[in-house]
Design a protein around this motif. Structure first.
Motif, PDB file in Angstrom:
ATOM      1  N   GLY A 174       0.809  -1.214   0.000  1.00 55.04           N
ATOM      2  CA  GLY A 174       0.000   0.000   0.000  1.00 55.04           C
ATOM      3  C   GLY A 174       0.840   1.261   0.000  1.00 55.04           C
ATOM      4  O   GLY A 174       0.547   2.225  -0.714  1.00 55.04           O
ATOM      5  N   HIS A 175       1.909   1.283   0.795  1.00 56.07           N
ATOM      6  CA  HIS A 175       2.803   2.449   0.835  1.00 56.07           C
ATOM      7  C   HIS A 175       3.482   2.679  -0.517  1.00 56.07           C
ATOM      8  O   HIS A 175       3.600   3.821  -0.981  1.00 56.07           O
ATOM      9  CB  HIS A 175       3.866   2.255   1.917  1.00 56.07           C
ATOM     10  N   LEU A 176       3.918   1.591  -1.152  1.00 56.95           N
ATOM     11  CA  LEU A 176       4.584   1.727  -2.453  1.00 56.95           C
ATOM     12  C   LEU A 176       3.609   2.209  -3.521  1.00 56.95           C
ATOM     13  O   LEU A 176       3.968   3.032  -4.375  1.00 56.95           O
ATOM     14  CB  LEU A 176       5.201   0.390  -2.863  1.00 56.95           C
ATOM     15  N   PHE A 177       2.378   1.721  -3.494  1.00 54.63           N
ATOM     16  CA  PHE A 177       1.375   2.185  -4.460  1.00 54.63           C
ATOM     17  C   PHE A 177       1.127   3.684  -4.299  1.00 54.63           C
ATOM     18  O   PHE A 177       1.068   4.433  -5.274  1.00 54.63           O
ATOM     19  CB  PHE A 177       0.071   1.422  -4.276  1.00 54.63           C
ATOM     20  N   LEU A 178       0.994   4.110  -3.045  1.00 50.97           N
ATOM     21  CA  LEU A 178       0.762   5.542  -2.801  1.00 50.97           C
ATOM     22  C   LEU A 178       1.980   6.368  -3.198  1.00 50.97           C
ATOM     23  O   LEU A 178       1.853   7.462  -3.750  1.00 50.97           O
ATOM     24  CB  LEU A 178       0.427   5.772  -1.330  1.00 50.97           C
ATOM     25  N   ALA A 180       3.972   5.850  -5.541  1.00 49.91           N
ATOM     26  CA  ALA A 180       4.099   5.937  -6.998  1.00 49.91           C
ATOM     27  C   ALA A 180       3.092   6.892  -7.629  1.00 49.91           C
ATOM     28  O   ALA A 180       3.253   7.275  -8.790  1.00 49.91           O
ATOM     29  CB  ALA A 180       3.925   4.545  -7.618  1.00 49.91           C
ATOM     30  N   LEU A 181       2.081   7.296  -6.879  1.00 53.25           N
ATOM     31  CA  LEU A 181       1.023   8.133  -7.463  1.00 53.25           C
ATOM     32  C   LEU A 181       1.541   9.487  -7.942  1.00 53.25           C
ATOM     33  O   LEU A 181       1.319   9.881  -9.090  1.00 53.25           O
ATOM     34  CB  LEU A 181      -0.109   8.331  -6.445  1.00 53.25           C
ATOM     35  N   ASP A 364      12.220   2.354   6.660  1.00 53.05           N
ATOM     36  CA  ASP A 364      11.044   2.121   5.818  1.00 53.05           C
ATOM     37  C   ASP A 364      10.936   3.171   4.713  1.00 53.05           C
ATOM     38  O   ASP A 364      10.577   2.851   3.573  1.00 53.05           O
ATOM     39  CB  ASP A 364       9.764   2.146   6.663  1.00 53.05           C
ATOM     40  N   GLN A 365      11.250   4.406   5.040  1.00 53.61           N
ATOM     41  CA  GLN A 365      11.206   5.465   4.027  1.00 53.61           C
ATOM     42  C   GLN A 365      12.246   5.224   2.939  1.00 53.61           C
ATOM     43  O   GLN A 365      11.967   5.423   1.752  1.00 53.61           O
ATOM     44  CB  GLN A 365      11.437   6.828   4.685  1.00 53.61           C
ATOM     45  N   LEU A 432       7.270  10.376  -0.780  1.00 56.36           N
ATOM     46  CA  LEU A 432       7.015   9.865   0.565  1.00 56.36           C
ATOM     47  C   LEU A 432       5.882  10.558   1.294  1.00 56.36           C
ATOM     48  O   LEU A 432       5.463  10.091   2.367  1.00 56.36           O
ATOM     49  CB  LEU A 432       8.295   9.981   1.407  1.00 56.36           C
ATOM     50  N   TYR A 433       5.356  11.661   0.738  1.00 52.58           N
ATOM     51  CA  TYR A 433       4.335  12.415   1.465  1.00 52.58           C
ATOM     52  C   TYR A 433       3.058  11.593   1.665  1.00 52.58           C
ATOM     53  O   TYR A 433       2.533  11.479   2.784  1.00 52.58           O
ATOM     54  CB  TYR A 433       4.024  13.707   0.728  1.00 52.58           C
TER      55      TYR A 433
END
Length: 438
Positions: A174-178, A180-181, A364-365, A432-433
């Motif tokens: 989920g973090h990676l999908f966001l 990439a947006l 993680d970041q 990362l935001y």
């Protein structure tokens, strides 16, 4: 020979085998297996094949891969590529270079339900290329735009490569999908700006197209609102915690499958074709994953990644310079290798080095940020002359267009990619935001 030297040697052998056109999965499997046997013998290799591969392939998270692939197959059967291009053309086609801008927009929207660069390029070309030729767009602009636009398929979520990267680096899908947006939006807008500048410098490359009426514009939106709804439901549902990525992929595949039946007229034969194509692609991906599993286990025995990391850190080079060197390697490899295979091959070497750098970010970041950077560099490699894979896909679709015309047309888009990559490197918050808000 030390483990470090053997690791370097067999890594080079693997690259050589891939360049000689040996299937990537088999190259990693055979070379990694050979190195494993030389270091510890046959019995440990058999045990690793028995335990490691089962534990990897039985992972619930990996079931998201065939589901997203099936969603892309259903999208093609539903004719969503045509609907998306018609909508983008209705709204942007009247502008100078509007059909090329519409092609970029169509690629971005189709990539949001496809997840594959090559599939996006090939599918959108079937619709957009004849239209641009009908209005006498130059060969360089039309083929260059579609080659570059196709790369949006692996950047805009859902992305199969991001899923695999998340599994192997233990990051949140989920973090990676966001993450990439925003880079995906920047890429789309950047490509559109490239087209706008291109046609002002070379007006003859894109003759004017009649303006669509408001009725045609509104009707085009009626055709694409289900696609937008599926994207918002899948990505938004994952972001809001309504369901896991795997559940989101299943919902997306089911929804697009219903669209394929209702809008595209898919019947049993079409369903069977989608299932068979998905199974074949999934098998190829899992073969690469199995090869990567054995190759990574061999590299872990050699301690080569860790020792190489110490060597790199001992150079006392600025961290961003080390990141830039890795991204350059990705771009060069992307010219001749499949994107997924390249990420899996280099990850056991690059990721420990990146994790040890002082970048002012949490672990993680760093994992999420580097994943997006690697994906963008891979994407650049797919359109970088003289070997970009997307260029060859588009040239196969337009075999009467000289290859040097496509190379000429794609170069401005490569410049746009370089600018975007620099932005994400220098301003990590760009990617990362959104994950930070979860």
């Amino acid at each position: 020979m030390s483990g470090f030297e053997m690791g370097l040697l067999l890594f080079a052998v693997t690259l050589l085998a891939i360049m000689l056109r040996m299937p990537v999965g088999l190259a990693m499997l055979f070379v990694g297996g050979l190195g494993y046997v030389l270091l510890v013998g046959w019995d440990p290799l058999i045990k690793t094949l028995n335990n490691s591969t089962y534990s990897r392939f039985s992972s619930y998270t990996l079931s998201v891969v065939p589901l997203f692939l099936l969603m892309g197959q259903f999208a093609t059967k539903a004719g969503l590529n045509r609907a998306l291009f018609r909508a983008a053309s209705a709204w942007f086609g009247y502008m100078r270079g509007g059909l090329a801008i519409a092609s970029v927009g169509g690629c971005a929207m189709f990539g949001a339900i496809c997840g594959s660069s090559l599939a996006t390029a090939a599918t959108m070309s079937q619709v957009a290329l004849p239209e641009m030729r009908r209005y006498r767009y130059s060969d360089a602009l039309s083929t260059g735009t579609l080659a570059a636009g196709g790369t949006l398929g692996i950047l805009i979520p859902p992305s199969v490569i991001l899923v695999i990267y998340a599994v192997y680096t233990e990051q949140s899908i989920g973090h990676l999908f966001l993450a990439a947006l925003v880079p995906g939006i920047i890429a789309t807008v950047g490509y559109m700006i490239v087209v706008a500048v291109y046609v002002r410098l070379a007006p003859e490359a894109a003759p004017a197209v009649p303006r669509a009426s408001w009725r045609e514009k509104l009707m085009s939106l009626q055709e694409i609102w289900p696609t937008a709804l599926v994207f918002v439901l899948v990505v938004g549902g994952i972001y809001l915690g309504w369901f896991s990525p795997t559940e989101g992929a299943a919902i997306g595949a089911a929804a697009v499958g219903l669209l394929a039946v209702a809008v595209g007229g898919m019947r049993w034969r079409g369903l069977r074709e989608c299932l068979v194509d998905t199974a074949e692609t999934t098998a190829l991906i899992f073969l690469i994953l199995m090869g990567a599993e054995i190759f990574n286990a061999f590299l872990a025995l050699t301690q080569m990644p860790q020792e190489l990391g110490q060597v790199v850190l001992g150079l006392d080079a600025p961290p961003l310079l080390i990141i830039a060197a890795m991204l350059l390697i990705y771009i060069l490899l992307g010219c001749v290798m499949d994107a997924l295979a390249m990420v899996l091959l280099t990850m056991p070497v690059f990721y420990p080095i990146v994790s040890s750098l002082d970048l002012g970010l949490t672990p993680d970041q760093v994992g999420v940020w580097f994943g997006i950077l690697a994906l963008m560099a891979v994407e650049m490699g797919m359109i970088t002359p003289p070997f970009g894979l997307n260029i060859f896909v588009i040239n196969a679709m337009a075999d009467d267009v000289p290859m040097n015309h496509t190379f000429k047309g794609v170069l401005p888009f490569v410049v746009s990619d370089i600018v975007r990559l620099a932005i994400i490197v220098l301003v990590p918050a760009t990617a990362l935001y959104l994950p930070g808000m979860m």
